[in-house]
Design an enzyme around this catalytic site. Structure first.
Site, mmCIF file in Angstrom:
data_model
loop_
_atom_site.group_PDB
_atom_site.id
_atom_site.type_symbol
_atom_site.label_atom_id
_atom_site.label_comp_id
_atom_site.label_asym_id
_atom_site.label_seq_id
_atom_site.Cartn_x
_atom_site.Cartn_y
_atom_site.Cartn_z
ATOM 1 N N LYS A 12 0.941 3.124 3.733
ATOM 2 C CA LYS A 12 1.814 3.003 2.593
ATOM 3 C C LYS A 12 3.051 2.687 3.747
ATOM 4 C CE LYS A 12 4.246 5.428 0.595
ATOM 5 N NZ LYS A 12 6.022 5.763 1.209
ATOM 6 N N ASP A 146 3.895 6.861 -6.559
ATOM 7 C CA ASP A 146 3.217 6.342 -5.216
ATOM 8 C C ASP A 146 2.011 5.607 -6.543
ATOM 9 O OD1 ASP A 146 5.389 5.988 -4.176
ATOM 10 O OD2 ASP A 146 4.375 7.531 -2.356
#
Length: 304
Positions: A12, A146
Site C-alpha cells: 500500500k 493497517d
C-alpha cells in the site's frame, strides 16, 4: 471445500498521513490517512494440515534473494492471523503457509499487515467461509491497524483512529509507480517516538474534510497534503531526505515517504517517465521497484 488456496497480498501507499493526537496514558496515536494499493505483492499459498500452524518464507525467485528475517514464528503477524481465524472458525485443522516475500520489510509498505489480512481470508476459505465478513474485519482490527484496510478488500480508503476506521473511496487511476528502498529499515514505534520528541505536548487536531473528487486524479491527490512522519524521519536520516528530494526532481505527479518509512514512492504520468526516473536515480544507493497503483480491489483466495 478446497484444501489449498493461493492469494496475493498487495503493498500500500499512504497518499497522505496526519497525526492528529496522542492518547494518554496509552501513548497510542490517532491518525488520518488515505490508503491505496500497489500491484507489488507478496504471494501466499495456504494448505490445510491435520494440526498446527507452520510458516515457511522465501525471497522472490530466482533463488539469490534470501528470505527476509520476520522474527520468531510465534510473534509473526501471519502466524497470529492464522491462529485467530482457526479459533474463530472452530475448525479442527491446521495450516501450512508458504510465503514468498516481494514487499520490502519495515519500509512502510504494509507487507506484514497485508500478509496477515491475506491469511485471514485464505484460512476462512479453507473453512468454507465459516466466519462472516464483519467478524473477519474485527479480527483484522485486533491484529493491527493497517490489517483492517487490507482485510476490507478496498483498492483505496480513508482511515482514522489508529487506521481501523475506514471509509471506502474510488481509487485514483492506475498509474506507473517507482518505489525507492534505501539500505535501512525503520520500525513504526521508532518513527512515532521521533515525532513525539518534536511534539512533547501536541494540541489535538481535527480531520480534514475531503470530498470524493479529491481522489479522482493524481494531480488532486498531490494537493491533499504531506506525511507527518517526513520531518522527524528525515531529521534522523538525512540520506533519506536526499533520496526523497532526488525522486521529487524526476517530475512525478506525487511523491511521499511510505508510511513511517523507509521507502519513498512516486507516481508518474507514464511508464516512460517512471523508467527515466529509475535510470536517473540508479541503484547504487537504493533498490528500485517498478510497479503501478491499483484501480481495482484486491482479488480473494483462489484454489491452488
Amino acid at each position: 471445500m478446497v484444501d489449498r488456496v493461493r492469494i496475493a497480498a498487495h503493498a500500500k501507499l499512504n497518499l497522505f498521513l496526519r497525526i492528529l493526537s496522542r492518547e494518554a496514558p496509552s501513548g497510542y496515536h490517532q491518525i488520518e490517512t488515505a490508503f491505496a494499493l500497489l500491484e507489488l505483492a507478496d504471494d501466499l499459498v495456504v494448505t490445510r494440515t491435520p494440526a498446527e500452524v507452520t510458516l515457511s518464507v522465501e525471497g522472490p525467485a530466482p533463488a539469490p534473494a534470501p528470505a527476509p528475517d520476520l522474527g520468531p514464528p510465534d510473534q509473526n503477524l501471519v502466524v497470529r492471523a492464522a491462529r485467530a481465524m482457526l479459533d474463530a472458525t472452530g475448525r479442527k485443522f491446521g495450516v501450512a503457509i508458504e510465503l514468498t516475500k516481494r514487499i520490502p520489510v519495515r519500509a512502510g509498505l504494509g507487507g506484514g499487515s497485508s500478509d496477515a489480512a491475506a491469511v485471514l481470508h485464505a484460512v476462512n476459505a479453507l473453512a468454507n467461509n465459516a466466519v462472516p465478513r464483519p467478524e473477519l474485519l474485527r479480527l483484522g482490527v485486533q491484529l493491527g491497524a493497517d490489517v483492517a484496510f487490507f482485510a476490507s478488500g478496498a483498492a483505496a480508503a480513508l482511515a482514522w483512529g489508529r487506521g481501523e476506521r475506514l471509509f471506502r473511496v474510488e481509487p485514483p487511476p492506475a498509474g506507473p509507480a517507482l518505489v525507492a528502498v534505501p539500505p535501512l529499515t525503520i520500525a513504526t514505534p521508532e518513527a512515532y517516538r521521533w515525532w513525539d520528541e518534536l511534539h512533547p505536548s501536541p494540541p489535538a487536531r481535527g480531520p480534514v474534510l475531503l470530498d470524493a473528487p479529491a481522489f479522482t486524479t493524481w494531480g488532486s491527490v498531490g494537493r491533499l497534503g504531506g506525511n507527518d512522519f517526513e520531518i522527524p524521519v528525515f531529521g534522523k536520516h538525512p540520506p533519506l531526505r536526499e533520496l526523497f528530494e532526488r525522486l521529487a526532481q524526476t517530475h512525478p505527479y506525487w511523491v511521499r515517504l511510505c508510511g513511517s518509512g523507509s521507502a519513498v514512492a512516486a507516481v508518474y504520468a507514464s511508464e516512460v517517465l517512471r523508467d527515466d526516473a529509475g535510470m536517473l536515480l540508479g541503484e547504487k544507493r537504493q533498490r528500485l521497484i517498478k510497479t503501478a497503483t491499483r484501480a481495482l480491489p484486491a482479488p480473494g483466495p483462489a484454489p491452488a
